[in-house]
Design a protein around this motif. Structure first.
Motif, PDB file in Angstrom:
ATOM      1  N   ASN A 228       0.856  -1.187   0.000  1.00 41.68           N
ATOM      2  CA  ASN A 228       0.000   0.000   0.000  1.00 41.68           C
ATOM      3  C   ASN A 228       0.892   1.238   0.000  1.00 41.68           C
ATOM      4  OD1 ASN A 228      -2.282   1.658   0.181  1.00 41.68           O
ATOM      5  ND2 ASN A 228      -2.166   1.704   2.421  1.00 41.68           N
ATOM      6  N   ASP A 229       1.485   1.511  -1.160  1.00 42.21           N
ATOM      7  CA  ASP A 229       2.359   2.668  -1.290  1.00 42.21           C
ATOM      8  C   ASP A 229       1.969   3.458  -2.530  1.00 42.21           C
ATOM      9  OD1 ASP A 229       3.368   1.230  -3.463  1.00 42.21           O
ATOM     10  OD2 ASP A 229       5.173   0.579  -2.409  1.00 42.21           O
ATOM     11  N   GLU A 230       2.705   4.491  -2.819  1.00 45.00           N
ATOM     12  CA  GLU A 230       2.350   5.383  -3.935  1.00 45.00           C
ATOM     13  C   GLU A 230       2.484   4.712  -5.292  1.00 45.00           C
ATOM     14  OE1 GLU A 230       6.753   7.535  -4.255  1.00 45.00           O
ATOM     15  OE2 GLU A 230       4.973   8.679  -3.675  1.00 45.00           O
ATOM     16  N   ASN A 231       3.159   3.567  -5.350  1.00 49.66           N
ATOM     17  CA  ASN A 231       3.346   2.856  -6.615  1.00 49.66           C
ATOM     18  C   ASN A 231       2.485   1.613  -6.735  1.00 49.66           C
ATOM     19  OD1 ASN A 231       5.483   4.539  -7.707  1.00 49.66           O
ATOM     20  ND2 ASN A 231       6.809   3.638  -6.137  1.00 49.66           N
ATOM     21  N   PHE A 232       1.761   1.239  -5.663  1.00 49.57           N
ATOM     22  CA  PHE A 232       1.123  -0.076  -5.607  1.00 49.57           C
ATOM     23  C   PHE A 232       2.155  -1.139  -5.987  1.00 49.57           C
ATOM     24  CE2 PHE A 232      -3.155   2.076  -6.543  1.00 49.57           C
ATOM     25  CZ  PHE A 232      -3.522   2.069  -5.202  1.00 49.57           C
ATOM     26  N   THR A 233       3.290  -1.113  -5.313  1.00 47.35           N
ATOM     27  CA  THR A 233       4.403  -1.995  -5.651  1.00 47.35           C
ATOM     28  C   THR A 233       3.982  -3.450  -5.579  1.00 47.35           C
ATOM     29  OG1 THR A 233       5.977  -0.382  -4.794  1.00 47.35           O
ATOM     30  CG2 THR A 233       6.769  -2.644  -5.070  1.00 47.35           C
ATOM     31  N   MET A 234       4.024  -4.128  -6.723  1.00 51.01           N
ATOM     32  CA  MET A 234       3.567  -5.503  -6.816  1.00 51.01           C
ATOM     33  C   MET A 234       4.581  -6.474  -6.235  1.00 51.01           C
ATOM     34  SD  MET A 234       0.526  -5.821  -8.071  1.00 51.01           S
ATOM     35  CE  MET A 234      -0.677  -4.641  -8.698  1.00 51.01           C
ATOM     36  N   LYS A 235       4.066  -7.396  -5.388  1.00 52.71           N
ATOM     37  CA  LYS A 235       4.883  -8.446  -4.791  1.00 52.71           C
ATOM     38  C   LYS A 235       4.607  -9.802  -5.430  1.00 52.71           C
ATOM     39  CE  LYS A 235       6.333  -5.441  -1.754  1.00 52.71           C
ATOM     40  NZ  LYS A 235       7.714  -4.888  -1.828  1.00 52.71           N
ATOM     41  N   PHE A 236       3.385  -9.962  -5.923  1.00 45.28           N
ATOM     42  CA  PHE A 236       2.972 -11.228  -6.533  1.00 45.28           C
ATOM     43  C   PHE A 236       1.898 -10.939  -7.574  1.00 45.28           C
ATOM     44  CE2 PHE A 236      -0.403 -14.429  -6.664  1.00 45.28           C
ATOM     45  CZ  PHE A 236       0.307 -15.531  -7.118  1.00 45.28           C
ATOM     46  N   MET A 237       1.980 -11.617  -8.727  1.00 47.28           N
ATOM     47  CA  MET A 237       0.965 -11.512  -9.767  1.00 47.28           C
ATOM     48  C   MET A 237       0.858 -12.873 -10.453  1.00 47.28           C
ATOM     49  SD  MET A 237       2.157  -7.854 -11.481  1.00 47.28           S
ATOM     50  CE  MET A 237       0.576  -7.273 -12.116  1.00 47.28           C
TER      51      MET A 237
ATOM     52  N   CYS B 202      -1.862  -5.733 -19.119  1.00 42.27           N
ATOM     53  CA  CYS B 202      -0.958  -4.610 -18.842  1.00 42.27           C
ATOM     54  C   CYS B 202      -0.070  -4.244 -20.020  1.00 42.27           C
ATOM     55  CB  CYS B 202      -0.085  -4.923 -17.626  1.00 42.27           C
ATOM     56  SG  CYS B 202      -1.024  -5.162 -16.100  1.00 42.27           S
ATOM     57  N   GLY B 203       0.091  -5.158 -20.974  1.00 43.97           N
ATOM     58  CA  GLY B 203       0.915  -4.869 -22.141  1.00 43.97           C
ATOM     59  C   GLY B 203       2.401  -5.049 -21.916  1.00 43.97           C
ATOM     60  N   CYS B 204       2.783  -5.642 -20.796  1.00 39.55           N
ATOM     61  CA  CYS B 204       4.187  -5.923 -20.514  1.00 39.55           C
ATOM     62  C   CYS B 204       4.255  -7.118 -19.569  1.00 39.55           C
ATOM     63  CB  CYS B 204       4.893  -4.708 -19.913  1.00 39.55           C
ATOM     64  SG  CYS B 204       4.173  -4.108 -18.363  1.00 39.55           S
ATOM     65  N   PRO B 205       5.364  -7.845 -19.558  1.00 42.58           N
ATOM     66  CA  PRO B 205       5.461  -9.014 -18.677  1.00 42.58           C
ATOM     67  C   PRO B 205       5.447  -8.608 -17.216  1.00 42.58           C
ATOM     68  CG  PRO B 205       7.583  -8.529 -19.693  1.00 42.58           C
ATOM     69  CD  PRO B 205       6.576  -7.659 -20.386  1.00 42.58           C
ATOM     70  N   LYS B 206       4.978  -9.529 -16.389  1.00 37.54           N
ATOM     71  CA  LYS B 206       4.888  -9.198 -14.965  1.00 37.54           C
ATOM     72  C   LYS B 206       6.256  -8.930 -14.351  1.00 37.54           C
ATOM     73  CE  LYS B 206       4.696 -14.036 -13.401  1.00 37.54           C
ATOM     74  NZ  LYS B 206       3.835 -15.052 -12.719  1.00 37.54           N
ATOM     75  N   SER B 207       7.325  -9.479 -14.972  1.00 39.21           N
ATOM     76  CA  SER B 207       8.676  -9.226 -14.460  1.00 39.21           C
ATOM     77  C   SER B 207       9.026  -7.746 -14.536  1.00 39.21           C
ATOM     78  CB  SER B 207       9.697 -10.050 -15.247  1.00 39.21           C
ATOM     79  OG  SER B 207       9.632  -9.748 -16.632  1.00 39.21           O
ATOM     80  N   ASP B 208       8.394  -7.006 -15.463  1.00 42.15           N
ATOM     81  CA  ASP B 208       8.633  -5.564 -15.568  1.00 42.15           C
ATOM     82  C   ASP B 208       7.937  -4.794 -14.446  1.00 42.15           C
ATOM     83  OD1 ASP B 208      10.013  -6.114 -17.856  1.00 42.15           O
ATOM     84  OD2 ASP B 208       8.640  -5.088 -19.227  1.00 42.15           O
ATOM     85  N   ILE B 209       6.876  -5.401 -13.879  1.00 41.65           N
ATOM     86  CA  ILE B 209       6.049  -4.698 -12.894  1.00 41.65           C
ATOM     87  C   ILE B 209       6.421  -5.079 -11.465  1.00 41.65           C
ATOM     88  CG2 ILE B 209       3.667  -4.195 -12.211  1.00 41.65           C
ATOM     89  CD1 ILE B 209       2.804  -5.189 -14.999  1.00 41.65           C
ATOM     90  N   LEU B 210       6.742  -6.351 -11.239  1.00 38.79           N
ATOM     91  CA  LEU B 210       7.071  -6.812  -9.891  1.00 38.79           C
ATOM     92  C   LEU B 210       8.234  -6.013  -9.317  1.00 38.79           C
ATOM     93  CD1 LEU B 210       6.750 -10.668 -10.430  1.00 38.79           C
ATOM     94  CD2 LEU B 210       5.237  -9.230  -9.050  1.00 38.79           C
ATOM     95  N   GLY B 211       8.020  -5.470  -8.147  1.00 35.75           N
ATOM     96  CA  GLY B 211       9.065  -4.673  -7.505  1.00 35.75           C
ATOM     97  C   GLY B 211       9.382  -3.389  -8.234  1.00 35.75           C
ATOM     98  N   ASN B 212       8.488  -2.957  -9.149  1.00 36.80           N
ATOM     99  CA  ASN B 212       8.706  -1.741  -9.959  1.00 36.80           C
ATOM    100  C   ASN B 212       9.988  -1.852 -10.781  1.00 36.80           C
ATOM    101  OD1 ASN B 212       6.438  -0.662  -8.552  1.00 36.80           O
ATOM    102  ND2 ASN B 212       7.796   0.101  -6.941  1.00 36.80           N
ATOM    103  N   ALA B 213      10.250  -3.054 -11.280  1.00 34.46           N
ATOM    104  CA  ALA B 213      11.494  -3.293 -12.016  1.00 34.46           C
ATOM    105  C   ALA B 213      11.674  -2.311 -13.176  1.00 34.46           C
ATOM    106  CB  ALA B 213      11.523  -4.734 -12.526  1.00 34.46           C
ATOM    107  N   LYS B 214      10.626  -2.153 -13.976  1.00 37.01           N
ATOM    108  CA  LYS B 214      10.696  -1.209 -15.094  1.00 37.01           C
ATOM    109  C   LYS B 214       9.558  -0.195 -15.072  1.00 37.01           C
ATOM    110  CE  LYS B 214      13.169  -4.181 -18.377  1.00 37.01           C
ATOM    111  NZ  LYS B 214      13.149  -4.791 -19.735  1.00 37.01           N
ATOM    112  N   VAL B 215       8.460  -0.608 -14.493  1.00 35.70           N
ATOM    113  CA  VAL B 215       7.300   0.291 -14.412  1.00 35.70           C
ATOM    114  C   VAL B 215       6.478  -0.111 -13.196  1.00 35.70           C
ATOM    115  CG1 VAL B 215       5.879  -1.200 -15.892  1.00 35.70           C
ATOM    116  CG2 VAL B 215       5.333   1.238 -15.701  1.00 35.70           C
ATOM    117  N   SER B 216       5.878   0.845 -12.549  1.00 40.24           N
ATOM    118  CA  SER B 216       5.015   0.536 -11.408  1.00 40.24           C
ATOM    119  C   SER B 216       3.589   0.328 -11.904  1.00 40.24           C
ATOM    120  CB  SER B 216       5.041   1.664 -10.377  1.00 40.24           C
ATOM    121  OG  SER B 216       4.381   2.821 -10.885  1.00 40.24           O
ATOM    122  N   TYR B 217       2.796  -0.370 -11.093  1.00 39.07           N
ATOM    123  CA  TYR B 217       1.402  -0.566 -11.492  1.00 39.07           C
ATOM    124  C   TYR B 217       0.656   0.764 -11.472  1.00 39.07           C
ATOM    125  CZ  TYR B 217      -3.084  -2.779 -12.181  1.00 39.07           C
ATOM    126  OH  TYR B 217      -4.302  -3.153 -12.712  1.00 39.07           O
TER     127      TYR B 217
END
Length: 225
Positions: free
Chosen positions: A25-34, A42-57
């Motif tokens: 519950n942060d300003e990025n909705f930082t994903m821990k599991f998907m 989302c148009g990108c692999p979950k590896s790009d989103i998990l932990g804000n690797a390349k983009v935040s949710y």
């Protein structure tokens, strides 16, 4: 989540357009599991989103919708309830898609919030139906009771699917074992998805027939004139 449970989760959501998540519950909705159709929506692999690797949710959420999403989530957390919100995702390729999210905050026994979790489903058909229904209602408001009833049924089905996936599926995953609970969840999700499709097809067929009837009436009027 153990590997067996993750395998079942991915199997359940391997078809259709939906995914489950667990995030901070942060300003990025930082994903821990998907798990599920993350890339499809989302148009990108979950590896790009998990932990804000390349983009935040949060960064994928449309700029015009993000404040409303945060407000709905915050309000639900405050009352210890669920949020149910529709919004657009802005994909990296520039395209957009409507999704509906139903989620809740998870608290420890001591009352501390641990994370947020929920289900995100494709809502593009729902939004398209709403728009078409409104256009039809604007033309012939009094003649559309049947279509309104069909639309309410499909929307109730979407809500039931969301509630089931969160309350049954995530609870089963938290237990760490894939067993009878998962088998039940899989059957129920498939049944609800099939029901959803039937209502959608009936709405489409009904509206198509209405258009054909209107076209015939217009043609008859032209000939009579």
């Amino acid at each position: 989540m153990d590997k067996e449970a993750l395998t079942v989760f991915n199997s359940i959501f391997s078809t259709g357009s939906a995914f489950v998540y667990r995030c901070a519950n942060d300003e990025n909705f930082t994903m821990k599991f998907m798990a599920g159709q993350v890339e499809k929506l989302c148009g990108c692999p979950k590896s790009d989103i998990l932990g804000n690797a390349k983009v935040s949710y949060a960064g994928l959420t449309h700029a015009e919708d993000i404040d409303r999403v945060f407000a709905d989530v915050d309000a639900a957390i405050e009352r210890r309830g669920n949020w149910d919100v529709a919004y657009r995702l802005s994909r990296p390729d520039g395209s957009e898609t409507w999704v509906r999210e139903r989620g809740n905050a998870v608290f420890s026994d001591s009352g501390e919030m641990i994370y947020l979790e929920g289900l995100v489903v494709d809502a593009s058909a729902e939004v398209s139906l709403r728009r078409e229904l409104q256009e039809t209602l604007n033309r012939t408001e009094a003649a559309n009771a049947e279509i309104i009833n069909l639309a309410e049924n499909i929307l109730r089905s979407v809500q039931k699917l969301s509630i089931l996936a969160i309350n049954a599926g995530i609870e089963a995953a938290r237990a760490g074992k894939a067993g009878l609970g998962f088998a039940y969840l899989a059957r129920e999700i498939k049944a609800l998805a099939d029901e959803n499709n039937r209502w959608a097809n009936r709405i489409t067929d009904t509206m198509a027939q209405r258009k054909r009837d209107e076209a015939r009436e217009a043609a008859s009027g032209t000939k009579a004139g």
